[in-house]
Design a protein around this motif. Structure first.
Motif, mmCIF file in Angstrom:
data_model
loop_
_atom_site.group_PDB
_atom_site.id
_atom_site.type_symbol
_atom_site.label_atom_id
_atom_site.label_comp_id
_atom_site.label_asym_id
_atom_site.label_seq_id
_atom_site.Cartn_x
_atom_site.Cartn_y
_atom_site.Cartn_z
ATOM 1 N N THR A 1 -15.310 -19.124 -2.896
ATOM 2 C CA THR A 1 -14.127 -18.422 -2.405
ATOM 3 C C THR A 1 -13.017 -18.541 -3.445
ATOM 4 O O THR A 1 -13.100 -19.362 -4.368
ATOM 5 N N ASP A 2 -11.988 -17.762 -3.285
ATOM 6 C CA ASP A 2 -10.874 -17.807 -4.239
ATOM 7 C C ASP A 2 -10.222 -19.184 -4.322
ATOM 8 O O ASP A 2 -9.621 -19.527 -5.336
ATOM 9 N N GLU A 3 -10.372 -19.990 -3.276
ATOM 10 C CA GLU A 3 -9.800 -21.343 -3.296
ATOM 11 C C GLU A 3 -10.378 -22.182 -4.432
ATOM 12 O O GLU A 3 -9.723 -23.094 -4.928
ATOM 13 N N LYS B 1 -10.664 -21.433 -7.345
ATOM 14 C CA LYS B 1 -9.860 -21.237 -8.555
ATOM 15 C C LYS B 1 -8.738 -22.263 -8.653
ATOM 16 O O LYS B 1 -8.134 -22.412 -9.714
ATOM 17 N N GLN B 2 -8.477 -22.975 -7.551
ATOM 18 C CA GLN B 2 -7.416 -23.990 -7.522
ATOM 19 C C GLN B 2 -7.969 -25.412 -7.478
ATOM 20 O O GLN B 2 -7.206 -26.366 -7.391
ATOM 21 N N TRP C 1 -14.208 -22.918 -10.495
ATOM 22 C CA TRP C 1 -14.564 -21.504 -10.643
ATOM 23 C C TRP C 1 -14.767 -21.170 -12.121
ATOM 24 O O TRP C 1 -15.785 -20.597 -12.506
ATOM 25 N N ASP D 1 -18.809 -14.974 -8.028
ATOM 26 C CA ASP D 1 -18.087 -14.164 -7.032
ATOM 27 C C ASP D 1 -18.729 -14.230 -5.658
ATOM 28 O O ASP D 1 -18.048 -14.065 -4.645
#
Length: 158
Positions: A58-60, A62-63, A74, A54
């Protein structure tokens, strides 16, 4: 240079470091088995990787899917990271065998955690050797740093 009780210089025998990294796949039992194997092979130090996903991604992420993977980077890192309690247990186990335990933090929070649990040195991975804010943060602890540069070029380090 000195890391823990071990002097490191041309006047001393080479220091053999076993890379544990995330090769344990998130299993404390596997990680301890790797430490024991390293100890039995004569290694004096083990090097782990400390991931607080975390805080380091970054949330990116996850892709982003690594080549030949069916899950995101991630998810891969989350599965391979030990919990704080497990990492403390691994450090304690390594030290009970007379080994030196160090780790590569991938975020400031991971560096703070490692400093708080008393690692005697830090390792900077080659992918982070130009991450100046993280390096400065780690350097502020005043402990030895081993820096890898294998994934960098001279131009990339400027």
């Amino acid at each position: 240079m000195k890391i823990a009780h071990r002097d490191i210089s041309p006047a001393h025998p080479p220091l053999v470091v076993a890379e544990i990294g995330i090769n344990h796949g998130g299993s404390l039992d596997v990680a301890k088995g790797m430490v024991l194997a390293a100890h039995r092979a004569g290694c004096e130090m083990v090097k782990h990787q400390t991931h607080f996903v975390d805080d380091e991604m970054t949330d990116e992420a996850k892709q982003i899917f690594p080549p030949n993977a069916d899950k995101s980077i991630w998810d891969v890192m989350e599965e391979c990271a030990l919990s704080k309690d497990d990492e403390i247990s691994l450090k304690t186990y390594a030290e009970s065998l007379g080994m030196i335990y160090i780790s590569t933090p991938f975020s400031r929070a991971a560096a703070d955690f490692l400093n708080d649990i008393g690692v005697s040195a830090f390792k900077i991975g080659s992918g982070e050797c130009n991450h100046v804010p993280l390096i400065r943060h780690i350097a502020s602890f005043g402990k030895p740093i081993i820096m890898s540069t294998g994934m960098q070029t001279i131009d990339g380090m400027r």
